[in-house]
Design an enzyme around this catalytic site. Structure first.
Site, PDB file in Angstrom:
ATOM      1  N   ARG A   1       0.828  -1.231   0.000  1.00 60.03           N
ATOM      2  CA  ARG A   1       0.000   0.000   0.000  1.00 60.03           C
ATOM      3  C   ARG A   1       0.855   1.270   0.000  1.00 60.03           C
ATOM      4  NH1 ARG A   1      -2.356  -3.429  -1.529  1.00 60.03           N
ATOM      5  NH2 ARG A   1      -4.097  -4.536  -0.606  1.00 60.03           N
TER       6      ARG A   1
ATOM      7  N   SER B   1     -10.626   0.148   3.530  1.00 57.73           N
ATOM      8  CA  SER B   1      -9.931  -0.224   4.769  1.00 57.73           C
ATOM      9  C   SER B   1      -9.454   1.023   5.504  1.00 57.73           C
ATOM     10  CB  SER B   1      -8.718  -1.103   4.456  1.00 57.73           C
ATOM     11  OG  SER B   1      -9.153  -2.284   3.836  1.00 57.73           O
TER      12      SER B   1
ATOM     13  N   GLU C   1      -4.610   3.244   6.869  1.00 56.65           N
ATOM     14  CA  GLU C   1      -4.408   3.128   5.414  1.00 56.65           C
ATOM     15  C   GLU C   1      -5.022   4.366   4.759  1.00 56.65           C
ATOM     16  OE1 GLU C   1      -5.086  -0.669   3.529  1.00 56.65           O
ATOM     17  OE2 GLU C   1      -5.988   0.313   1.790  1.00 56.65           O
TER      18      GLU C   1
HETATM   19  C1  LIG Z   1     -15.695   0.244  -0.751  1.00 54.65           C
HETATM   20  C2  LIG Z   1     -14.201   0.384  -0.893  1.00 54.65           C
HETATM   21  C3  LIG Z   1     -13.411  -0.751  -1.034  1.00 54.65           C
HETATM   22  C4  LIG Z   1     -12.018  -0.643  -1.162  1.00 54.65           C
HETATM   23  N1  LIG Z   1     -11.269  -1.772  -1.301  1.00 54.65           N
HETATM   24  C5  LIG Z   1      -9.929  -1.684  -1.442  1.00 54.65           C
HETATM   25  C6  LIG Z   1      -9.122  -2.864  -1.627  1.00 54.65           C
HETATM   26  O1  LIG Z   1      -9.601  -3.979  -1.672  1.00 54.65           O
HETATM   27  N2  LIG Z   1      -7.792  -2.700  -1.783  1.00 54.65           N
HETATM   28  C7  LIG Z   1      -7.188  -1.473  -1.745  1.00 54.65           C
HETATM   29  O2  LIG Z   1      -5.961  -1.396  -1.912  1.00 54.65           O
HETATM   30  N3  LIG Z   1      -7.917  -0.349  -1.567  1.00 54.65           N
HETATM   31  C8  LIG Z   1      -9.266  -0.426  -1.419  1.00 54.65           C
HETATM   32  N4  LIG Z   1     -10.002   0.717  -1.237  1.00 54.65           N
HETATM   33  C9  LIG Z   1      -9.320   2.004  -1.139  1.00 54.65           C
HETATM   34  C10 LIG Z   1      -9.186   2.765  -2.455  1.00 54.65           C
HETATM   35  O3  LIG Z   1     -10.174   2.347  -3.371  1.00 54.65           O
HETATM   36  C11 LIG Z   1      -7.829   2.637  -3.113  1.00 54.65           C
HETATM   37  O4  LIG Z   1      -6.779   3.057  -2.268  1.00 54.65           O
HETATM   38  C12 LIG Z   1      -7.770   3.467  -4.402  1.00 54.65           C
HETATM   39  O5  LIG Z   1      -6.666   3.069  -5.160  1.00 54.65           O
HETATM   40  C13 LIG Z   1      -7.689   4.968  -4.170  1.00 54.65           C
HETATM   41  O6  LIG Z   1      -7.828   5.617  -5.421  1.00 54.65           O
HETATM   42  P1  LIG Z   1      -8.506   7.043  -5.549  1.00 54.65           P
HETATM   43  O7  LIG Z   1      -8.423   7.464  -6.957  1.00 54.65           O
HETATM   44  O8  LIG Z   1      -9.861   7.029  -4.949  1.00 54.65           O
HETATM   45  O9  LIG Z   1      -7.525   7.902  -4.667  1.00 54.65           O
HETATM   46  P2  LIG Z   1      -7.893   9.017  -3.575  1.00 54.65           P
HETATM   47  O10 LIG Z   1      -8.622   8.369  -2.448  1.00 54.65           O
HETATM   48  O11 LIG Z   1      -8.527  10.166  -4.228  1.00 54.65           O
HETATM   49  O12 LIG Z   1      -6.442   9.389  -3.104  1.00 54.65           O
HETATM   50  C14 LIG Z   1      -5.669   8.441  -2.392  1.00 54.65           C
HETATM   51  C15 LIG Z   1      -4.221   8.931  -2.424  1.00 54.65           C
HETATM   52  O13 LIG Z   1      -3.756   8.851  -3.768  1.00 54.65           O
HETATM   53  C16 LIG Z   1      -3.272  10.110  -4.200  1.00 54.65           C
HETATM   54  N5  LIG Z   1      -3.556  10.230  -5.628  1.00 54.65           N
HETATM   55  C17 LIG Z   1      -4.768  10.152  -6.250  1.00 54.65           C
HETATM   56  N6  LIG Z   1      -4.605  10.302  -7.579  1.00 54.65           N
HETATM   57  C18 LIG Z   1      -3.282  10.466  -7.807  1.00 54.65           C
HETATM   58  C19 LIG Z   1      -2.484  10.679  -8.968  1.00 54.65           C
HETATM   59  N7  LIG Z   1      -3.002  10.769 -10.199  1.00 54.65           N
HETATM   60  N8  LIG Z   1      -1.144  10.815  -8.793  1.00 54.65           N
HETATM   61  C20 LIG Z   1      -0.570  10.745  -7.569  1.00 54.65           C
HETATM   62  N9  LIG Z   1      -1.273  10.557  -6.440  1.00 54.65           N
HETATM   63  C21 LIG Z   1      -2.613  10.419  -6.559  1.00 54.65           C
HETATM   64  C22 LIG Z   1      -4.028  11.129  -3.361  1.00 54.65           C
HETATM   65  O14 LIG Z   1      -3.321  12.358  -3.247  1.00 54.65           O
HETATM   66  C23 LIG Z   1      -4.102  10.395  -2.022  1.00 54.65           C
HETATM   67  O15 LIG Z   1      -2.916  10.516  -1.313  1.00 54.65           O
HETATM   68  C24 LIG Z   1     -11.401   0.627  -1.121  1.00 54.65           C
HETATM   69  C25 LIG Z   1     -12.204   1.792  -0.982  1.00 54.65           C
HETATM   70  C26 LIG Z   1     -13.588   1.674  -0.872  1.00 54.65           C
HETATM   71  C27 LIG Z   1     -14.416   2.911  -0.739  1.00 54.65           C
END
Ligand SMILES: Cc1cc2nc3c(=O)[nH]c(=O)nc-3n(C[C@H](O)[C@H](O)[C@H](O)COP(=O)(O)OP(=O)(O)OC[C@H]3O[C@@H](n4cnc5c(N)ncnc54)[C@H](O)[C@@H]3O)c2cc1C
Length: 320
Positions: A177, A225, A304
Site C-alpha cells: 500500500r 480499509s 491506510e
Molecule cells: C468500498 C471500498 C473498497 C475498497 N477496497 C480496497 C481494496 O480492496 N484494496 C485497496 O488497496 N484499496 C481499497 N479501497 C481504497 C481505495 O479504493 C484505493 O486506495 C484506491 O486506489 C484509491 O484511489 P482514488 O483514486 O480514490 O484515490 P484518492 O482516495 O482520491 O487518493 C488516495 C491517495 O492517492 C493520491 N492520488 C490520487 N490520484 C493520484 C495521482 N493521479 N497521482 C498521484 N497521487 C494520486 C491522493 O493524493 C491520495 O494521497 C477501497 C475503498 C472503498 C471505498
C-alpha cells in the site's frame, strides 16, 4: 492567499484548459461523503496539470491531487490547497497486445473490466477496488493477492516543478500500500498483462464483485480499509489473529459509533458514514479503535486512509 481566494480562481479560469470549480463541497468527491469546500481544477491534459502547478507555485499555494476520493479523509473545514483532479481527456486507454496504457484519471474498475473483456488477466481481480488508476498506483492498491506493482512496467509522473518523467518499475520503491511517489502526480500507467480466456475472466470478475458486495459495506459511504494490516512478529500474533479487521472485530468494535460514523457491523475495518458523519467523528473513532486494539492485543494499527490537513498535507496517525 489561498486557493479559495476569488482572484486565484479567476486566474485559474483564465489560464487552464479544463473545468474550475469554486467553493465546491469536497464531500461530493469523497466516497466517505465527508469534506468541506475547496477550489478544484480538472485539467484536460498534462499541460493543464503543469499550468495548475505553476500557478499554485507562483502564488505560494499548496496543491493536493485527488482521485475518486476513495481512500482519503478530507477536512470538515475544506482545503486551502488547490485540489487537482484529472479531468476528461486524462482517462484514455490504448493497448498493443499485452501492453496497456491507462490515463491516470480512468476509474480502475473500468480498467479491470475492459482488460478482462479483451481477454487479458492481471488487473481483473481489482474490479471491486474503487478509485482511479492514478490513485491505485500511488496507493499500490490491491486485493485478492494482486496489486498494481505486479503489473506496472512504467509510470509517467509529473513533479512539483511541472516536469514529466517516465519511471521504470525498478525506479519505484513499491511496497504494501505504498509507492513512494509522494509529491508527484501520476499521469499515465503502462502495464503488462497476460492473455487469458475472456469467458473465464468474466466469470471470475463477476464472482469477485459479488464477494465484495456481500462481504463489505460496498454501497455505504466509506473509504475502504481504515487501517493497514499490522506487521506481526514471525510466527504471528499469539491470538492467531492477523488482519486489522480481525483485531477490530475481536476487540468488540463492530457497531461502535461516534457521531455519524460507525465501525461497520459487516466488516470491522470499514468505517461507514451512517448520516451526517464528519472528519472529526472519523478521527475520534480511529483514535478509539487504535487505543482499544493496543490495550487488548498490544498491536499498533496504522491508518491506510490518508488523513488530509487543510493545507493538503498528510497527517500521520498519532503515535501511541
Ligand atoms: C468500498 C471500498 C473498497 C475498497 N477496497 C480496497 C481494496 O480492496 N484494496 C485497496 O488497496 N484499496 C481499497 N479501497 C481504497 C481505495 O479504493 C484505493 O486506495 C484506491 O486506489 C484509491 O484511489 P482514488 O483514486 O480514490 O484515490 P484518492 O482516495 O482520491 O487518493 C488516495 C491517495 O492517492 C493520491 N492520488 C490520487 N490520484 C493520484 C495521482 N493521479 N497521482 C498521484 N497521487 C494520486 C491522493 O493524493 C491520495 O494521497 C477501497 C475503498 C472503498 C471505498
Amino acid at each position: 492567499m489561498t486557493a479559495r481566494d476569488p482572484s486565484f480562481v479567476t486566474m485559474l479560469r483564465e489560464t487552464i484548459e479544463g473545468e474550475v470549480l469554486a467553493e465546491v463541497p469536497l464531500a461530493r468527491f469523497s466516497t466517505f461523503r465527508i469534506g468541506g469546500p475547496a477550489t478544484m481544477v480538472l485539467p484536460a491534459g498534462a499541460d493543464g496539470v503543469e499550468t495548475a502547478l505553476s500557478l499554485a507555485r507562483r502564488s505560494g499555494i499548496p496543491w493536493f491531487i485527488l482521485g475518486l476520493g476513495s481512500n482519503v479523509l478530507l477536512p470538515d473545514s475544506g482545503l486551502e490547497a488547490l485540489v487537482i483532479r484529472l479531468g476528461k481527456g486524462m482517462d484514455r486507454v490504448r493497448h498493443e497486445q499485452e501492453r496497456w496504457w491507462f490515463g491516470a484519471g480512468l476509474p480502475a474498475p473500468l480498467a479491470a473490466r475492459r482488460t478482462a473483456a479483451a481477454g487479458f488477466a492481471g488487473l481483473h481481480k481489482m474490479v471491486g477496488v474503487p478509485g482511479t488508476v492514478g490513485g491505485g498506483v500511488y496507493m499500490n492498491a490491491g486485493c485478492h493477492g494482486v496489486e498494481w506493482s505486479e503489473v506496472i512496467t512504467r509510470v509517467t509522473v509529473m513533479d512539483e516543478a511541472g516536469h514529466a518523467t517516465v519511471l521504470e518499475h525498478s525506479a519505484i520503491p513499491f511496497t504494501y500500500r505504498w509507492s513512494g511517489l509522494d509529491r508527484r502526480i501520476v499521469l499515465e500507467a503502462e502495464v503488462s498483462l497476460t492473455e487469458a480466456d475472456p469467458e473465464v475472466l468474466r466469470r471470475e470478475t463477476n464472482e469477485l464483485f459479488r464477494w465484495r458486495q456481500e462481504g463489505t459495506p460496498f454501497n455505504q459511504p466509506c473509504c475502504g480499509s481504515t487501517f493497514k494490516n499490522p506487521e506481526l512478529p514471525p510466527g504471528g500474533h499469539e491470538s492467531g489473529l492477523s488482519t486489522a479487521g480481525q483485531f477490530l472485530d475481536a476487540a468488540g468494535l463492530k457497531g461502535y459509533t461516534v457521531g455519524g460514523v460507525q465501525v461497520s457491523p459487516m466488516h470491522a475495518n470499514y468505517f461507514v458514514n451512517v448520516g451526517g458523519g464528519t472528519a472529526a467523528d472519523v478521527r475520534t473513532l480511529i483514535d478509539h479503535a487504535r487505543h482499544v486494539v493496543a490495550e487488548r492485543f498490544g498491536v499498533t494499527l496504522e491508518t491506510e486512509v490518508k488523513l488530509v490537513a487543510p493545507d493538503g498535507r498528510y497527517e500521520q496517525t498519532p503515535p501511541r
